[in-house]
Write a protein that holds these residues in place. Structure first.
Motif, PDB file in Angstrom:
ATOM      1  N   PHE A  14      17.929  48.925  31.019  1.00  0.00           N
ATOM      2  CA  PHE A  14      18.782  47.946  30.373  1.00  0.00           C
ATOM      3  C   PHE A  14      20.144  48.568  30.129  1.00  0.00           C
ATOM      4  CE2 PHE A  14      20.403  46.062  26.372  1.00  0.00           C
ATOM      5  CZ  PHE A  14      20.501  44.738  26.775  1.00  0.00           C
ATOM      6  N   SER A  15      21.203  47.910  30.588  1.00  0.00           N
ATOM      7  CA  SER A  15      22.576  48.348  30.337  1.00  0.00           C
ATOM      8  C   SER A  15      23.267  47.276  29.506  1.00  0.00           C
ATOM      9  CB  SER A  15      23.341  48.540  31.641  1.00  0.00           C
ATOM     10  OG  SER A  15      22.741  49.554  32.406  1.00  0.00           O
ATOM     11  N   ALA A  16      23.963  47.689  28.461  1.00  0.00           N
ATOM     12  CA  ALA A  16      24.639  46.738  27.581  1.00  0.00           C
ATOM     13  C   ALA A  16      26.075  47.169  27.349  1.00  0.00           C
ATOM     14  CB  ALA A  16      23.917  46.648  26.245  1.00  0.00           C
ATOM     15  N   LEU A  17      26.931  46.177  27.176  1.00  0.00           N
ATOM     16  CA  LEU A  17      28.331  46.422  26.853  1.00  0.00           C
ATOM     17  C   LEU A  17      28.755  45.433  25.784  1.00  0.00           C
ATOM     18  CD1 LEU A  17      31.118  47.732  27.396  1.00  0.00           C
ATOM     19  CD2 LEU A  17      31.473  45.930  29.106  1.00  0.00           C
ATOM     20  N   ILE A  18      29.221  45.937  24.648  1.00  0.00           N
ATOM     21  CA  ILE A  18      29.837  45.092  23.629  1.00  0.00           C
ATOM     22  C   ILE A  18      31.302  45.005  24.033  1.00  0.00           C
ATOM     23  CG2 ILE A  18      30.329  44.774  21.179  1.00  0.00           C
ATOM     24  CD1 ILE A  18      27.858  46.514  20.618  1.00  0.00           C
ATOM     25  N   VAL A  19      31.672  43.884  24.646  1.00  0.00           N
ATOM     26  CA  VAL A  19      32.949  43.732  25.338  1.00  0.00           C
ATOM     27  C   VAL A  19      34.137  43.977  24.428  1.00  0.00           C
ATOM     28  CG1 VAL A  19      34.379  42.140  26.660  1.00  0.00           C
ATOM     29  CG2 VAL A  19      31.899  42.141  26.977  1.00  0.00           C
ATOM     30  N   ASP A  20      34.182  43.332  23.304  1.00  0.00           N
ATOM     31  CA  ASP A  20      35.346  43.403  22.427  1.00  0.00           C
ATOM     32  C   ASP A  20      35.584  44.796  21.847  1.00  0.00           C
ATOM     33  OD1 ASP A  20      35.649  40.679  22.886  1.00  0.00           O
ATOM     34  OD2 ASP A  20      34.347  40.171  21.206  1.00  0.00           O
ATOM     35  N   GLU A  21      34.545  45.608  21.811  1.00  0.00           N
ATOM     36  CA  GLU A  21      34.670  46.943  21.238  1.00  0.00           C
ATOM     37  C   GLU A  21      34.656  48.030  22.314  1.00  0.00           C
ATOM     38  OE1 GLU A  21      31.751  47.322  18.133  1.00  0.00           O
ATOM     39  OE2 GLU A  21      32.267  45.348  17.324  1.00  0.00           O
ATOM     40  N   GLU A  22      34.517  47.624  23.576  1.00  0.00           N
ATOM     41  CA  GLU A  22      34.425  48.553  24.706  1.00  0.00           C
ATOM     42  C   GLU A  22      33.387  49.646  24.443  1.00  0.00           C
ATOM     43  OE1 GLU A  22      38.253  49.943  25.946  1.00  0.00           O
ATOM     44  OE2 GLU A  22      39.059  47.915  26.073  1.00  0.00           O
ATOM     45  N   PHE A  23      32.246  49.237  23.901  1.00  0.00           N
ATOM     46  CA  PHE A  23      31.145  50.142  23.595  1.00  0.00           C
ATOM     47  C   PHE A  23      29.947  49.747  24.436  1.00  0.00           C
ATOM     48  CE2 PHE A  23      27.212  50.866  21.152  1.00  0.00           C
ATOM     49  CZ  PHE A  23      27.259  52.251  21.068  1.00  0.00           C
ATOM     50  N   GLY A  24      29.448  50.661  25.220  1.00  0.00           N
ATOM     51  CA  GLY A  24      28.293  50.362  26.053  1.00  0.00           C
ATOM     52  C   GLY A  24      27.286  51.491  26.024  1.00  0.00           C
ATOM     53  N   PHE A  25      26.082  51.161  26.465  1.00  0.00           N
ATOM     54  CA  PHE A  25      25.030  52.179  26.549  1.00  0.00           C
ATOM     55  C   PHE A  25      23.957  51.715  27.516  1.00  0.00           C
ATOM     56  CE2 PHE A  25      24.019  49.388  23.054  1.00  0.00           C
ATOM     57  CZ  PHE A  25      22.685  49.104  23.255  1.00  0.00           C
ATOM     58  N   ASP A  26      23.156  52.663  27.969  1.00  0.00           N
ATOM     59  CA  ASP A  26      22.047  52.394  28.878  1.00  0.00           C
ATOM     60  C   ASP A  26      20.746  52.833  28.214  1.00  0.00           C
ATOM     61  OD1 ASP A  26      23.797  51.586  30.977  1.00  0.00           O
ATOM     62  OD2 ASP A  26      24.168  53.692  31.434  1.00  0.00           O
ATOM     63  N   VAL A  27      19.694  52.061  28.469  1.00  0.00           N
ATOM     64  CA  VAL A  27      18.362  52.382  27.942  1.00  0.00           C
ATOM     65  C   VAL A  27      17.386  52.342  29.101  1.00  0.00           C
ATOM     66  CG1 VAL A  27      16.508  51.601  26.419  1.00  0.00           C
ATOM     67  CG2 VAL A  27      18.894  51.320  25.717  1.00  0.00           C
ATOM     68  N   GLN A  28      16.497  53.306  29.142  1.00  0.00           N
ATOM     69  CA  GLN A  28      15.446  53.298  30.156  1.00  0.00           C
ATOM     70  C   GLN A  28      14.106  53.477  29.463  1.00  0.00           C
ATOM     71  OE1 GLN A  28      14.895  56.566  33.118  1.00  0.00           O
ATOM     72  NE2 GLN A  28      15.365  54.919  34.555  1.00  0.00           N
ATOM     73  N   LEU A  29      13.216  52.516  29.650  1.00  0.00           N
ATOM     74  CA  LEU A  29      11.885  52.545  29.053  1.00  0.00           C
ATOM     75  C   LEU A  29      10.865  52.793  30.155  1.00  0.00           C
ATOM     76  CD1 LEU A  29      12.227  49.380  26.805  1.00  0.00           C
ATOM     77  CD2 LEU A  29      12.564  51.749  26.118  1.00  0.00           C
ATOM     78  N   THR A  30       9.970  53.745  29.930  1.00  0.00           N
ATOM     79  CA  THR A  30       8.945  54.070  30.910  1.00  0.00           C
ATOM     80  C   THR A  30       7.585  53.940  30.254  1.00  0.00           C
ATOM     81  OG1 THR A  30      10.450  55.653  31.955  1.00  0.00           O
ATOM     82  CG2 THR A  30       8.112  55.826  32.518  1.00  0.00           C
ATOM     83  N   LEU A  31       6.711  53.175  30.879  1.00  0.00           N
ATOM     84  CA  LEU A  31       5.341  53.014  30.373  1.00  0.00           C
ATOM     85  C   LEU A  31       4.555  54.263  30.732  1.00  0.00           C
ATOM     86  CD1 LEU A  31       3.179  51.228  29.074  1.00  0.00           C
ATOM     87  CD2 LEU A  31       2.692  50.348  31.378  1.00  0.00           C
ATOM     88  N   LYS A  32       3.972  54.884  29.725  1.00  0.00           N
ATOM     89  CA  LYS A  32       3.193  56.116  29.933  1.00  0.00           C
ATOM     90  C   LYS A  32       1.734  55.834  29.758  1.00  0.00           C
ATOM     91  CE  LYS A  32       6.603  59.114  30.288  1.00  0.00           C
ATOM     92  NZ  LYS A  32       6.766  60.197  31.167  1.00  0.00           N
TER      93      LYS A  32
END
Length: 76
Positions: free
Chosen positions: A58-76
């Motif tokens: 999952f990649s997200a960007l809060i447009v107005d604040e130019e803040f983004g991050f990526d999340v990777q979830l792995t089922l173990k």
């Protein structure tokens, strides 16, 4: 997924959550219909799934604040 960290883990409460609808198409593509964050910022996101390796990215960007991050979830 986005608001869970701040809402639940950090403890800021539900006002920091960003509710979303995840749509899985027949061909396996995933798209998101993300809502506007409660403080008015626009949110863009992309989701992809690797079923063979049980990974959701999952990649997200809060447009107005130019803040983004990526999340990777792995089922173990």
């Amino acid at each position: 997924m986005l608001g869970g960290y701040y809402d639940q883990y950090v403890g800021y409460g539900p006002a920091t959550a960003a509710p979303a609808i995840l749509v899985i198409e027949e061909n396996g593509e995933i798209r998101t219909e993300l809502e506007i964050l409660r403080h008015g910022a626009r949110l863009q996101g992309q989701i992809s799934a690797d079923a063979e390796n049980s990974v959701l990215t999952f990649s997200a960007l809060i447009v107005d604040e130019e803040f983004g991050f990526d999340v990777q979830l792995t089922l173990k």
